[in-house]
Structures are given as C-alpha cells and as structure tokens.
Design an enzyme around this catalytic site. Structure first.
Site, PDB file in Angstrom:
ATOM      1  CE1 TYR A   1      -4.446   0.817   0.050  1.00 43.23           C
ATOM      2  CE2 TYR A   1      -3.656   2.628   1.417  1.00 43.23           C
ATOM      3  CZ  TYR A   1      -4.639   2.058   0.637  1.00 43.23           C
ATOM      4  OH  TYR A   1      -5.836   2.723   0.446  1.00 43.23           O
TER       5      TYR A   1
ATOM      6  CB  VAL B   1       4.283   3.847  -5.428  1.00 39.56           C
ATOM      7  CG1 VAL B   1       4.131   4.717  -6.671  1.00 39.56           C
ATOM      8  CG2 VAL B   1       5.498   4.302  -4.630  1.00 39.56           C
ATOM      9  CD  GLN B   2       0.773   2.279  -9.883  1.00 37.03           C
ATOM     10  OE1 GLN B   2      -0.428   2.053  -9.929  1.00 37.03           O
ATOM     11  NE2 GLN B   2       1.351   3.205 -10.643  1.00 37.03           N
TER      12      GLN B   2
ATOM     13  CG  ASP C   1      11.023  -3.138  -8.695  1.00 33.68           C
ATOM     14  OD1 ASP C   1       9.991  -3.762  -9.026  1.00 33.68           O
ATOM     15  OD2 ASP C   1      11.441  -2.148  -9.312  1.00 33.68           O
TER      16      ASP C   1
ATOM     17  N   GLY D   1      10.878  -4.817  -2.070  1.00 35.38           N
ATOM     18  CA  GLY D   1       9.917  -5.468  -1.181  1.00 35.38           C
ATOM     19  C   GLY D   1       9.439  -6.789  -1.733  1.00 35.38           C
ATOM     20  CD  GLN D   2       7.184  -7.021  -6.995  1.00 30.36           C
ATOM     21  OE1 GLN D   2       7.666  -7.844  -7.763  1.00 30.36           O
ATOM     22  NE2 GLN D   2       6.419  -6.025  -7.403  1.00 30.36           N
TER      23      GLN D   2
ATOM     24  CE  LYS E   1       2.969   2.004 -18.734  1.00 28.50           C
ATOM     25  NZ  LYS E   1       4.289   1.379 -18.619  1.00 28.50           N
TER      26      LYS E   1
ATOM     27  N   GLY F   1       0.290   6.004  -8.878  1.00 30.83           N
ATOM     28  CA  GLY F   1      -0.974   5.598  -8.278  1.00 30.83           C
ATOM     29  C   GLY F   1      -1.819   6.789  -7.875  1.00 30.83           C
TER      30      GLY F   1
ATOM     31  CG  ASP G   1       8.692   1.472 -15.667  1.00 28.65           C
ATOM     32  OD1 ASP G   1       7.729   2.237 -15.820  1.00 28.65           O
ATOM     33  OD2 ASP G   1       9.254   1.303 -14.562  1.00 28.65           O
TER      34      ASP G   1
ATOM     35  CD  GLU H   1      10.741   3.982 -13.287  1.00 33.52           C
ATOM     36  OE1 GLU H   1       9.632   3.634 -12.870  1.00 33.52           O
ATOM     37  OE2 GLU H   1      11.802   3.370 -13.013  1.00 33.52           O
TER      38      GLU H   1
END
Length: 347
Positions: free
Chosen positions: A38, A40-41, A100, A102-103, A150, A153, A208, A212
């Site tokens: 919960y 950015v996106q 990334d 956190g994943q 694109k 969030g 992406d 960025e």
C-alpha cells in the site's frame, strides 16, 4: 479489441467500450483480489477496484506507515486489511504491488499461498524479468499477468475521481487456466485504465527503467539543472532562471503538449520561439540519443537491476536516499521553485 494506426504503425488496443466495466465485473465476480503493498501503486489501484464493485482486500505489514494509511483510507483490520501472507492465502488474485525490493523480501512467504488456479498480478515486469537476480519464479499452475498504468498511483486515483483514466500496458506471462487474458483485461479496466496496449513483461521493464532514468525523471531533472545553472552563471536572477526553465515549461507549455501535441504547442508560441526550437531540437537529439542508447544497453544487460537491488539491500539505504533528496530540495533551483509556487495566483 481495436486496431489503431499509431503514426503509421497499426497496433491492437483494448478500449473501455469494447471491454466495459460491467464485463470486467462479470469476469471478476467470483474473485477475491488482494492488493499486496500500500505504497506507490497500491492505494490508487485498491480504491479504484473497490469503488468499481470488485471484492478487494489489502495485504500490508502491520504497524508500518502504509498500514496506517490503509486504515485511514477505510480498510478494516481483520475484514479488508490483513498481514501480507494472510491476504495472499485468502485471495484468488494476488496483486503484487510491493516495491521491487519489497517483492524480493516477501516472495518466499507469498509463493507458498499461490495455489493452483490463482492469478499473480504485477504492475512492473522487474521481478519476473530479472528472476535470476530477484529469485521470483512463479509456480507453473497459476496465471501470471501484468497491468502497468503509465503514471503514479496518485494520478490513477485522481483521474478516476474526475471520471477519467490513465493508459496502461498489459501482458500475459503465463496462462495456466485459459482465462489469464480476460483476468488481466478485467483488472486493467477495473483499476480505471483509459485504454490498454499489449506488451511483454520484458518490454515493460525495459521501457519503464529507460523512461524513468531518461525523459520522465532523470533527463528532465538534469536539463532543468543545466539550464538553470547556465542562466545563473550568466548573471540572471534565480527567479528569472527558474521561470524560464521550469515554471513556463510545467505551467504553460506542458499542458499545451498534453492537449494536442508538440506541433500544436510550437504553433501556439511566437515565431521567434518556433524558429529557435526547430533549429536547436536536432542538436539536443543528437547529444542525448547516444546517452539514451547507453542507458537502454545498461537496462538490458541487467546492470540497472543490479544497482537497484544492491542499493535497496543496504541497511542505511533509506537514510542515504533522504540525504540525496535533501540536497536536491535545498538547492537554489528548487528553493526558488518553492517560493515561485507560493506566488501563483489562487482560484
């Protein structure tokens, strides 16, 4: 699906009138969608799904600032807000919207709850594309899909509340159930995508990371700094340098480009500005294209992924990041911007 001619190249895209919200809700009617993360996106996608009538729960580490934000946004502990693994266990669609880094940290705990027939959703192809570095290899008996808005969030949510949408790419990495594409499109429409264009996990992450580091953030920040510095070195005041570099670009010209394109923006500027811009844009293109090719090669080689993973794995990463951002915040350029924004006329 519609075929659209984009500058002479035909592409297949999915528009809302072809895959309406009611169809998306029908596809998702038996699903429990868990938004994991919960940050950015997560908020934008979770709230849009909820407001569009999808059965949504949120998974987040308890006690974090993101957990507190989820509570403030109306998610209820034990009902619609759970620890990450508990949410994954309850879900039939797991939307992995962690960072990334956190994943990577959460993957082993999440993976054990990805039972046969579930769907694993991403909004970035990083973890799967660079699996040799991240260790993220989805089980073979789950759908693996991607919908990548694109924009941020925050933008996704604000556009939704205004009755608009944000364009998104979509991809199917693995179709274990035969309904992965419908699941991806339904989720893309339900998070309020304007339209959806097809890509792959690999192409999404390559474009992406290049975007960025390039035009969207790195390049524009560098150009702002370079022009501001040149004007200051040549005797212009901070106010004049900022207005000619940032304020006019963001407040006047960018809205014109967004409305009708670069040529339309040129047509709505003075003939002096038009002539100069047309004469100099080729020089800037020639100067920056080699840098962007170098950047793209660095992305494809995995070097950029390695830098991200290594940096995020350091215990003092957040502190170092804050220091770097503080340097930017306290620079003359952005301190000038702080004062200029205060002087904008209010409605």
């Amino acid at each position: 699906m519609a075929t659209i001619n984009f500058g002479g190249v035909e592409e297949n895209v999915v528009k809302r009138n072809e895959f309406p919200l009611e169809k998306a809700k029908e596809v998702l009617k038996s699903e429990t969608v868990a938004v994991i993360g919960y940050g950015v996106q997560g908020p934008g996608q979770a709230l849009n799904l909820k407001d569009n009538g999808v059965n949504v729960i949120v998974g987040q580490r308890k006690g974090t600032n993101s957990w507190k934000k989820a509570l403030a946004d109306g998610w209820e502990e034990g009902k619609t807000l759970f620890e990450v693994e508990e949410a994954c266990k309850k879900a039939t669609v797991v939307m992995n919207l962690l960072s990334d880094a956190g994943q990577i940290q959460a993957w082993e705990g999440m993976k054990k709850h990805l039972s046969k027939g579930k769907a694993l959703y991403f909004s970035h192809g990083f973890g799967v594309t660079f699996h040799e570095k991240t260790g993220i290899v989805p089980p073979k008996d789950v759908d693996v899909v991607l919908v990548a808005p694109k924009g941020s969030g925050t933008s996704l949510r604000s556009l939704f509340l205004n009755g608009e949408g944000l364009n998104s790419s979509y991809a199917v990495f693995q179709d274990a159930t035969g309904k992965a594409t419908d699941r991806a499109l339904a989720l893309g429409i339900a998070i309020s995508s304007g339209y959806l264009f097809e890509t792959t996990f690999q192409k999404e992450v390559y474009s992406d990371l290049t975007g960025e580091r390039g035009v969207l953030m790195g390049a524009v920040a560098g150009l702002f700094e370079a022009q501001f510095n040149v004007l200051r070195q040549r005797g212009h005041s901070p106010s004049e340098a900022f207005n000619e570099t940032v304020e006019e670009f963001t407040q006047s010209l960018m809205p014109l480009i967004a409305e009708n394109g670069m040529d339309w923006m040129f047509a709505n500027c003075s003939t002096t500005a038009q002539r100069g811009a047309l004469d100099w844009k080729g020089k800037f293109r020639a100067a920056t294209e080699p840098v962007l090719n170098e950047l793209y090669d660095s992305v494809v080689s995995g070097k950029e992924a390695e830098i991200v993973i290594e940096a995020n794995s350091k215990p003092d990463y957040r502190e170092k990041l804050e220091e770097e951002l503080h340097v930017m915040h306290t620079s003359e350029l952005w301190q000038t911007g702080l004062e200029v924004r205060k002087l904008r006329p209010k409605k």
